[in-house]
Scaffold this active site. Structure first.
Site, PDB file in Angstrom:
ATOM      1  N   THR A   1       4.685   9.630   5.721  1.00 33.19           N
ATOM      2  CA  THR A   1       3.725   8.923   6.584  1.00 33.19           C
ATOM      3  C   THR A   1       2.711   8.115   5.768  1.00 33.19           C
ATOM      4  O   THR A   1       2.024   7.252   6.317  1.00 33.19           O
ATOM      5  CB  THR A   1       2.926   9.931   7.431  1.00 33.19           C
ATOM      6  OG1 THR A   1       2.164  10.756   6.515  1.00 33.19           O
ATOM      7  CG2 THR A   1       3.838  10.819   8.254  1.00 33.19           C
TER       8      THR A   1
ATOM      9  N   ARG B   1      -0.886  12.312  -0.756  1.00 32.37           N
ATOM     10  CA  ARG B   1      -0.311  11.394   0.230  1.00 32.37           C
ATOM     11  C   ARG B   1       1.010  11.940   0.703  1.00 32.37           C
ATOM     12  O   ARG B   1       1.905  12.168  -0.103  1.00 32.37           O
ATOM     13  CB  ARG B   1      -0.072  10.046  -0.447  1.00 32.37           C
ATOM     14  CG  ARG B   1      -0.931   8.983   0.100  1.00 32.37           C
ATOM     15  CD  ARG B   1      -0.693   7.636  -0.423  1.00 32.37           C
ATOM     16  NE  ARG B   1       0.452   7.327  -1.236  1.00 32.37           N
ATOM     17  CZ  ARG B   1       0.845   6.090  -1.470  1.00 32.37           C
ATOM     18  NH1 ARG B   1       0.212   5.091  -0.897  1.00 32.37           N
ATOM     19  NH2 ARG B   1       1.865   5.829  -2.241  1.00 32.37           N
TER      20      ARG B   1
ATOM     21  N   ASP C   1       3.010   5.730 -10.570  1.00 34.71           N
ATOM     22  CA  ASP C   1       2.284   6.879 -10.003  1.00 34.71           C
ATOM     23  C   ASP C   1       1.266   7.364 -11.030  1.00 34.71           C
ATOM     24  O   ASP C   1       1.632   7.912 -12.073  1.00 34.71           O
ATOM     25  CB  ASP C   1       3.285   7.995  -9.654  1.00 34.71           C
ATOM     26  CG  ASP C   1       2.594   9.116  -8.900  1.00 34.71           C
ATOM     27  OD1 ASP C   1       1.595   9.669  -9.416  1.00 34.71           O
ATOM     28  OD2 ASP C   1       3.033   9.438  -7.781  1.00 34.71           O
TER      29      ASP C   1
ATOM     30  N   ASP D   1       1.311  11.145 -12.023  1.00 35.81           N
ATOM     31  CA  ASP D   1       2.472  11.482 -12.855  1.00 35.81           C
ATOM     32  C   ASP D   1       2.298  10.972 -14.277  1.00 35.81           C
ATOM     33  O   ASP D   1       2.659  11.646 -15.248  1.00 35.81           O
ATOM     34  CB  ASP D   1       3.763  10.885 -12.253  1.00 35.81           C
ATOM     35  CG  ASP D   1       4.207  11.630 -11.003  1.00 35.81           C
ATOM     36  OD1 ASP D   1       3.620  12.694 -10.707  1.00 35.81           O
ATOM     37  OD2 ASP D   1       5.137  11.154 -10.339  1.00 35.81           O
TER      38      ASP D   1
END
Ligand code: PRP
Ligand code: URA
Length: 207
Positions: free
Chosen positions: A107, A103, A199, A202
């Site tokens: 944006t 991603r 995340d 992560d």
């Protein structure tokens, strides 16, 4: 019409709660992800077709059943690979395709950087896996690619979904059922799911 299925079995709920906890370390996070994936795959493959086979037990001949369909797993890199080995343990004959997307942090649009899919997707039961359905951009792009390559019977398996992602995905791919362990509240301004689990990539890989 949304084809959303929230798999809220008590074992799934309690494992997900531990994954959400910011104090859960990478090793435990990975183990819980794997256990949760197994519970969910068990549910979503419930209606897979079988064919009869003859088998010789130590005592006599009998008729058993085995999966009669080819299965293709498609993890979205990176985080989807955290779910892969568990599904392969459960369905060892499955083939695996990889779709690399990240991603763009500004944006929030998915950027494709890798794609390798097995041939003969047309008749296969395809399970697309990624722990997070946030804006829906990554899952939509991955499903576009699979369909472009001939895939038709697709199920999308995630862990945590945002209403925004469910809406976007279901609008673009109304034929694909979504299976998730939880439907969360909303996205924050950075496109993270609230309450979510942070995340996923992560936390799986310790980056
Ligand atoms: C995460 C996650 C999904 C995507 C979801 O991946 O694993 O692929 O975000 O967000 P979306 O629904 O808004 O597209 P990320 O882009 O962080 O890449 P990574 O798996 O390599 O960490
Ligand atoms: N990707 C993640 O890993 N987590 C989110 O909350 C949203 C996108």
């Amino acid at each position: 019409m949304e084809r959303l299925n929230v798999l809220d079995h008590p074992l799934i709920r309690s494992k997900l709660t531990r994954m959400r906890d910011a104090r859960t370390d990478n090793e435990t996070f990975r183990r819980l992800l794997s256990e949760l994936t197994a519970l969910m795959v068990y549910e979503i493959t419930r209606d897979y077709p079988l064919r009869k086979v003859e088998v010789e037990t130590p005592l006599e001949r009998t008729t058993g059943e085995i999966l009669s369909t080819s299965v293709v797993l498609v993890p979205i890199l990176r985080a989807g690979t955290g779910m892969l080995s568990t599904v392969l343990d459960l369905i060892p004959t499955a083939k695996v395709g990889h779709i690399g997307l990240y991603r763009d942090p500004k944006t929030l649009r998915p950027v494709e950087y890798y794609c390798k899919l097995p041939p003969d997707l047309k008749e296969a039961e395809i399970i697309l896996v990624d722990p997070m359905l946030a804006t829906g951009g990554s899952a939509i792009a991955a499903t576009d690619i699979i369909k472009r390559e001939g895939g038709r019977k697709i199920r999308f398996l995630c862990l945590v979904a945002a209403p925004e992602g469910v809406k976007a995905y279901s609008t673009t791919h109304p034929d694909v059922p979504i299976y998730t362990a939880a439907l969360d509240r909303r996205l924050n301004e950075d496109g993270y799911i609230l309450p979510g689990l942070g995340d996923a990539g992560d936390r799986i890989f310790g980056t």
